[in-house]
Design a protein around this motif. Structure first.
Motif, PDB file in Angstrom:
ATOM      1  N   UNK A 148      86.067 136.073   9.962  1.00 49.81           N
ATOM      2  CA  UNK A 148      86.787 136.176  11.287  1.00 49.81           C
ATOM      3  C   UNK A 148      87.326 134.733  11.480  1.00 49.81           C
ATOM      4  N   UNK A 149      88.431 134.679  11.781  1.00 53.32           N
ATOM      5  CA  UNK A 149      89.058 133.451  12.297  1.00 53.32           C
ATOM      6  C   UNK A 149      89.336 133.420  13.846  1.00 53.32           C
ATOM      7  N   UNK A 150      89.453 132.235  14.394  1.00 56.74           N
ATOM      8  CA  UNK A 150      89.623 132.122  15.834  1.00 56.74           C
ATOM      9  C   UNK A 150      90.901 131.238  15.825  1.00 56.74           C
ATOM     10  N   UNK A 151      92.118 131.785  16.265  1.00 57.07           N
ATOM     11  CA  UNK A 151      93.419 131.126  16.154  1.00 57.07           C
ATOM     12  C   UNK A 151      93.684 130.274  17.584  1.00 57.07           C
ATOM     13  N   UNK A 152      94.344 129.175  17.284  1.00 62.70           N
ATOM     14  CA  UNK A 152      95.076 128.491  18.521  1.00 62.70           C
ATOM     15  C   UNK A 152      93.669 127.767  19.279  1.00 62.70           C
ATOM     16  N   UNK A 153      92.657 127.396  18.668  1.00 53.15           N
ATOM     17  CA  UNK A 153      91.692 126.892  19.465  1.00 53.15           C
ATOM     18  C   UNK A 153      91.816 125.453  19.972  1.00 53.15           C
ATOM     19  N   UNK A 154      91.444 125.222  21.198  1.00 56.41           N
ATOM     20  CA  UNK A 154      91.641 124.322  22.174  1.00 56.41           C
ATOM     21  C   UNK A 154      93.022 124.211  22.713  1.00 56.41           C
ATOM     22  N   UNK A 155      93.683 125.285  22.713  1.00 58.17           N
ATOM     23  CA  UNK A 155      94.841 125.434  23.263  1.00 58.17           C
ATOM     24  C   UNK A 155      94.777 126.385  24.606  1.00 58.17           C
ATOM     25  N   UNK A 156      95.611 126.419  25.594  1.00 63.35           N
ATOM     26  CA  UNK A 156      95.545 127.422  26.665  1.00 63.35           C
ATOM     27  C   UNK A 156      94.131 127.267  27.458  1.00 63.35           C
ATOM     28  N   UNK A 157      93.857 128.385  27.568  1.00 65.03           N
ATOM     29  CA  UNK A 157      92.255 128.732  28.339  1.00 65.03           C
ATOM     30  C   UNK A 157      91.178 128.908  27.492  1.00 65.03           C
ATOM     31  N   UNK A 158      91.188 128.168  26.244  1.00 60.80           N
ATOM     32  CA  UNK A 158      90.077 128.342  25.388  1.00 60.80           C
ATOM     33  C   UNK A 158      88.677 127.939  25.819  1.00 60.80           C
ATOM     34  N   UNK A 159      87.747 128.752  25.639  1.00 58.86           N
ATOM     35  CA  UNK A 159      86.347 128.776  26.324  1.00 58.86           C
ATOM     36  C   UNK A 159      85.421 128.461  25.018  1.00 58.86           C
ATOM     37  N   UNK A 160      84.719 127.476  24.987  1.00 59.17           N
ATOM     38  CA  UNK A 160      83.788 127.363  24.054  1.00 59.17           C
ATOM     39  C   UNK A 160      82.670 128.256  23.823  1.00 59.17           C
ATOM     40  N   UNK A 161      82.385 128.879  25.107  1.00 61.06           N
ATOM     41  CA  UNK A 161      81.025 129.829  25.058  1.00 61.06           C
ATOM     42  C   UNK A 161      81.706 131.243  24.752  1.00 61.06           C
ATOM     43  N   UNK A 162      82.827 131.544  25.070  1.00 64.01           N
ATOM     44  CA  UNK A 162      83.313 132.880  24.619  1.00 64.01           C
ATOM     45  C   UNK A 162      83.749 132.669  23.004  1.00 64.01           C
ATOM     46  N   UNK A 163      84.189 131.484  22.456  1.00 61.28           N
ATOM     47  CA  UNK A 163      84.176 131.610  21.102  1.00 61.28           C
ATOM     48  C   UNK A 163      82.969 131.598  20.267  1.00 61.28           C
ATOM     49  N   UNK A 164      81.844 130.996  20.951  1.00 59.84           N
ATOM     50  CA  UNK A 164      80.457 131.140  20.333  1.00 59.84           C
ATOM     51  C   UNK A 164      80.162 132.658  20.170  1.00 59.84           C
ATOM     52  N   UNK A 165      80.363 133.592  21.304  1.00 56.28           N
ATOM     53  CA  UNK A 165      80.271 134.763  21.118  1.00 56.28           C
ATOM     54  C   UNK A 165      80.562 135.390  20.052  1.00 56.28           C
ATOM     55  N   UNK A 166      81.674 135.222  19.652  1.00 59.09           N
ATOM     56  CA  UNK A 166      82.443 135.833  18.667  1.00 59.09           C
ATOM     57  C   UNK A 166      81.929 135.481  17.073  1.00 59.09           C
ATOM     58  N   UNK A 167      81.540 134.318  17.163  1.00 58.32           N
ATOM     59  CA  UNK A 167      80.674 133.923  15.836  1.00 58.32           C
ATOM     60  C   UNK A 167      81.568 133.929  14.754  1.00 58.32           C
ATOM     61  N   UNK A 168      82.768 133.124  14.733  1.00 58.20           N
ATOM     62  CA  UNK A 168      83.750 133.213  13.803  1.00 58.20           C
ATOM     63  C   UNK A 168      83.451 132.606  12.674  1.00 58.20           C
ATOM     64  N   UNK A 169      83.979 132.615  11.490  1.00 58.02           N
ATOM     65  CA  UNK A 169      83.711 131.862  10.190  1.00 58.02           C
ATOM     66  C   UNK A 169      84.730 130.627  10.228  1.00 58.02           C
ATOM     67  N   UNK A 170      85.776 130.790  10.753  1.00 55.52           N
ATOM     68  CA  UNK A 170      86.940 129.693  10.790  1.00 55.52           C
ATOM     69  C   UNK A 170      87.535 129.559  12.093  1.00 55.52           C
ATOM     70  N   UNK A 171      87.396 128.092  12.641  1.00 54.96           N
ATOM     71  CA  UNK A 171      88.316 127.887  13.717  1.00 54.96           C
ATOM     72  C   UNK A 171      89.710 127.292  13.414  1.00 54.96           C
ATOM     73  N   UNK A 172      90.559 127.749  13.765  1.00 53.01           N
ATOM     74  CA  UNK A 172      92.145 127.205  13.601  1.00 53.01           C
ATOM     75  C   UNK A 172      92.371 126.366  14.821  1.00 53.01           C
ATOM     76  N   UNK A 173      92.794 125.250  14.528  1.00 49.19           N
ATOM     77  CA  UNK A 173      92.905 124.269  15.613  1.00 49.19           C
ATOM     78  C   UNK A 173      94.535 123.900  15.472  1.00 49.19           C
ATOM     79  N   UNK A 174      95.401 124.213  16.692  1.00 52.67           N
ATOM     80  CA  UNK A 174      96.809 123.856  16.588  1.00 52.67           C
ATOM     81  C   UNK A 174      96.896 122.441  17.161  1.00 52.67           C
ATOM     82  N   UNK A 175      97.035 121.650  15.937  1.00 58.75           N
ATOM     83  CA  UNK A 175      97.030 120.077  16.363  1.00 58.75           C
ATOM     84  C   UNK A 175      98.020 119.569  17.281  1.00 58.75           C
ATOM     85  N   UNK A 176      99.214 120.219  16.986  1.00 55.84           N
ATOM     86  CA  UNK A 176     100.449 119.824  17.645  1.00 55.84           C
ATOM     87  C   UNK A 176     100.202 120.196  18.967  1.00 55.84           C
TER      88      UNK A 176
END
Length: 203
Positions: A148-176
Motif C-alpha cells: 500500500x502506498x499513500x500518494x501526495x503525502x503532505x499536500x492538501x489536508x493530509x492528516x498524519x493520524x489518518x495515514x497511520x491508520x492505513x499502515x502504508x508500506x510507502x509514503x509518496x511525497x509531492x516535493x514540488x
C-alpha cells in the motif's frame, strides 16, 4: 473527449507505464500506470475524465478496472522484477467494500502473478468515507502480499493520524507541491515529521 466517447471507445483505452527510479541505484524499480486513450488527434490523458465530479462513479470504476486489467496482463507476462503501481480511488472501491478490487487481484494470483509486485496507491486526503473501513480494506490487501502506498503525502489536508491508520508500506511525497504551498511554514519540518511517521509505522 466527453464521457460518452470514452465509454463507447473502451477498446481504445490503454495503460501507459511511467517509470519510477530508485534514488540510490538510479535504476527502474517500478512503473506507475497512467490511463490514456487513442484518438484521431493522438494519445490523450484520461486524467480529466477521472477528476470530473459530474461523471458517474460507475463509469470511472469501469474504466479503472479496464485499465488495471490491461496493466496486470502486461506485468503477468513480464519476467522483469519490477513493481506495478495502480492508482485507486478509495471512495469508489468502497462502494462494494473493495470486493471488486480484491477479486481482480486474486484472479491474477491464480494465473501466476506474484502479488508482491503490486502496489496500490491511495490518496488519503481525498477519502470522504469511513477511514476505519478503508483501513480494514488496506489490511485485506496487504494480507495478499500487495503493498500500500499513500500518494501526495503532505499536500492538501493530509492528516498524519489518518495515514497511520492505513499502515502504508510507502509514503509518496509531492516535493514540488509541498514547496509551493504557501501555508507550509516549514518545508524541512514537514519532511522530518513524515520521516518520523514512516519510521514509526515501518514504511
Amino acid at each position: 473527449m466527453n464521457t460518452l466517447e470514452v465509454m463507447t471507445n473502451l477498446n481504445k483505452v490503454i495503460p501507459y507505464f511511467q517509470a519510477i527510479f530508485s534514488a540510490d541505484s538510479h535504476t527502474i524499480i517500478g512503473y506507475e500506470v497512467l490511463a490514456r486513450i487513442e484518438t484521431d488527434d493522438g494519445i490523450e490523458s484520461l486524467g480529466p475524465f477521472f477528476h470530473d465530479p459530474t461523471i458517474p462513479m460507475e463509469f470511472s470504476l469501469e474504466v479503472d478496472a479496464f485499465i488495471h486489467e490491461k496493466a496486470l496482463e502486461v506485468i503477468l507476462n513480464k519476467k522483469e522484477d519490477v513493481l506495478l503501481f495502480l492508482n485507486v480511488n478509495a471512495n469508489y472501491v468502497m462502494i462494494d467494500n473493495g470486493e471488486g478490487l480484491l477479486t481482480r487481484l486474486l484472479t491474477f494470483r491464480e494465473r501466476g502473478l506474484m502479488l508482491s509486485k503490486i502496489v496500490i496507491e491511495l490518496t488519503e486526503h481525498n477519502v470522504n468515507g469511513d477511514m476505519l473501513m478503508v483501513a480494514t480494506l488496506c489490511q485485506k490487501i496487504k494480507a495478499l502480499g500487495v503493498k500500500i502506498a499513500i500518494d501526495d503525502v503532505g499536500v492538501g489536508a493530509s492528516n498524519l493520524d489518518r495515514i497511520g491508520m492505513l499502515e502504508p508500506d510507502i509514503l509518496k511525497v509531492d516535493i514540488h507541491a509541498l514547496k509551493s504551498n504557501q501555508q507550509t511554514t516549514s518545508y524541512d519540518g514537514v519532511l522530518y515529521s513524515l520521516s518520523l511517521l514512516a519510521r514509526k509505522i515501518g514504511a
